[in-house]
Design an enzyme around this catalytic site. Structure first.
Site, PDB file in Angstrom:
ATOM      1  N   HIS A 124       0.854  -1.190   0.000  1.00  0.00           N
ATOM      2  CA  HIS A 124       0.000   0.000   0.000  1.00  0.00           C
ATOM      3  C   HIS A 124       0.889   1.237   0.000  1.00  0.00           C
ATOM      4  CE1 HIS A 124      -3.917  -1.848   0.434  1.00  0.00           C
ATOM      5  NE2 HIS A 124      -3.524  -2.553   1.481  1.00  0.00           N
TER       6      HIS A 124
ATOM      7  N   CYS B 260      -0.099   2.733  -4.402  1.00  0.00           N
ATOM      8  CA  CYS B 260      -0.839   3.940  -4.744  1.00  0.00           C
ATOM      9  C   CYS B 260      -0.024   5.174  -4.388  1.00  0.00           C
ATOM     10  CB  CYS B 260      -2.169   3.992  -4.001  1.00  0.00           C
ATOM     11  SG  CYS B 260      -3.465   3.041  -4.819  1.00  0.00           S
TER      12      CYS B 260
END
Length: 452
Positions: free
Chosen positions: A274, A324
């Site tokens: 992430h 991301c």
């Protein structure tokens, strides 16, 4: 073109080269868009103007022109009245589809012809050693399939073959030749001759602690397996570490940087996790450890600077970040050529994003100081534009890694890294209803061609 078609061409090459009327084929090849004008001009120049050499070069290049090349070539032969050769190829191809063993080498043996003035015993000597000139200072001529010629008389020794193109853009064969020249020029391209080429560390964070509020990254193991296999094929020693905390990530990267890379030519770091936005001076973004604490990409890269990793000085250091860059979802803008297939929504896709948090807690700000050395020989490839979501399919892995692996598989043997990443960006940009565009921060000083 599949392997059976290539074998068929190779085994029919002697007859094709002997009988092919290439002059009548140029217009037909252009009309069928099998070759471009630049490519045909290069074939003619490579063949030194002789019909036989042009035919030989044409057959060699035909093997690289894609799955429809041979059927289109057969149609061109028929259009230009070369029905005998067209029939030979069509019949042999049909037989090969039914029985791959039906294509067998032509039963031809080389014949050595010497000058007419040679006596029988001198001719026997010439047959035993065709590379030796005769007493009349005339070298014997060898007739027969090129594959059976003595090594000293093979065409690749007599004159260099033009490089075979794989995918030729607007630059034609000249572009391929320029790439080959760059590979062999240390001033234009990094030298990657060591075997193994270097270390590749893959950090694959899939499961996150409950307190982090981060979801399990389903599909990331597929990405990890792809990258592990891909960089192994590119002659890297691959090490995989899974589910590391932020501190463990920094420790693992530090251990890699402290190794002696003197005998190696490159270093690769792949991070699958992430991510979020982060304040930065040089490289944007941050990636999360499984404990929910972020590590800035800037800190990761600077672990490998000249002070922390002197044995990699002047050598390429590559970072591939699947995470991301933020929470924004790019809906794109409409263009006429958008493919319906690529726009199909995928219910199994999810972002590798977490909310952006203001303030110094988001990154290790003290490590992002302006006194760090100017980056050189570094390339950081991001799966998405800073601030935007990076999509991952829970069944097939992330868009970026899946595409990166596919592009490397097809083109790494003939194209430099920057060109490969342009292909990746273009391929990812047409996927999905929500859009994604990979990009990179490139501080390499030269072209980089992987060792394949």
């Amino acid at each position: 073109m599949d392997e059976a078609d290539r074998r068929l061409l190779r085994r029919c090459r002697v007859r094709l080269v002997g009988e092919l009327q290439v002059a009548a084929l140029w217009d037909a090849l252009l009309n069928r868009e099998l070759f471009t004008p630049d490519m045909i001009e290069d074939i003619q120049q490579a063949g030194s103007g002789s019909r036989r050499d042009q035919a030989r070069q044409l057959i060699l290049d035909l093997e690289t022109r894609g799955s429809q090349a041979l059927p289109l070539f057969i149609s061109c032969l028929e259009d230009t009245g070369q029905d005998t050769l067209a029939s030979l190829l069509r019949t042999s191809r049909q037989a090969a589809k039914q029985d791959p063993e039906a294509i067998r080498p032509l039963d031809l043996k080389p014949v050595v012809l010497g000058p007419a003035s040679l006596k029988p015993e001198e001719l026997r000597v010439a047959k035993q050693d065709p590379s030796q000139p005769s007493q009349g200072k005339l070298a014997p001529v060898v007739l027969g399939p090129e594959e059976l010629w003595p090594a000293k008389l093979r065409p690749e020794v007599l004159r260099p073959e033009a490089p075979r193109p794989v995918d030729v853009g607007s630059g034609g064969f000249s572009e391929i030749r320029a790439q080959d020249r760059a590979k062999g020029n240390a001033d234009l391209a990094y030298v990657l001759n060591a075997d193994p080429c270097g270390h590749c560390l893959i950090i694959n964070n899939v499961n996150f602690c409950h307190e982090s509020g981060l979801n399990t990254r389903r599909g990331s193991n597929i990405d990890c397996e792809r990258m592990q296999q891909r960089f192994h094929l590119l002659h890297f020693v691959v090490e995989v570490k899974c589910n590391l905390t932020a501190k463990q990530m920094v420790q693992a990267l530090g251990e890699l940087a402290r190794r002696d890379h003197s005998a190696l030519d490159c270093c690769v770091v792949v991070i699958l996790s992430h991510g979020c936005q982060a304040s930065h001076l040089q490289f944007p973004g941050a990636v999360y450890g499984m404990d929910g604490y972020p590590v800035s990409v800037e800190k990761i890269v600077n672990i490998f600077n000249g002070t922390g990793c002197p044995s990699l000085g002047g050598k390429p250091k590559l970072f591939f970040i699947q995470a991301c860059g933020g929470e924004q979802k790019d809906q794109g803008f409409e263009v006429a050529s958008t493919s319906l297939e690529d726009r199909t929504p995928d219910s199994d896709s999810e972002p590798d994003a977490t909310p952006f948090q203001e303030g110094p807690v988001t990154v290790d700000q003290p490590d992002a100081v302006s006194s760090l050395p100017t980056p050189s020989d570094i390339l950081v490839s991001y799966s998405t534009f800073p601030g935007f979501v990076s999509w991952r399919d829970t069944k097939s892995g992330s868009w970026y890694i899946e595409t990166l692996d596919s592009i490397f598989e097809q083109w790494a043997h003939c194209e430099d890294l920057q060109t490969l990443l342009l292909r990746v960006a273009n391929a990812v940009s047409v996927k999905g209803i929500y859009k994604q565009i990979p990009g990179c921060f490139n501080f390499l000083r030269k072209k980089l061609f992987f060792k394949t």
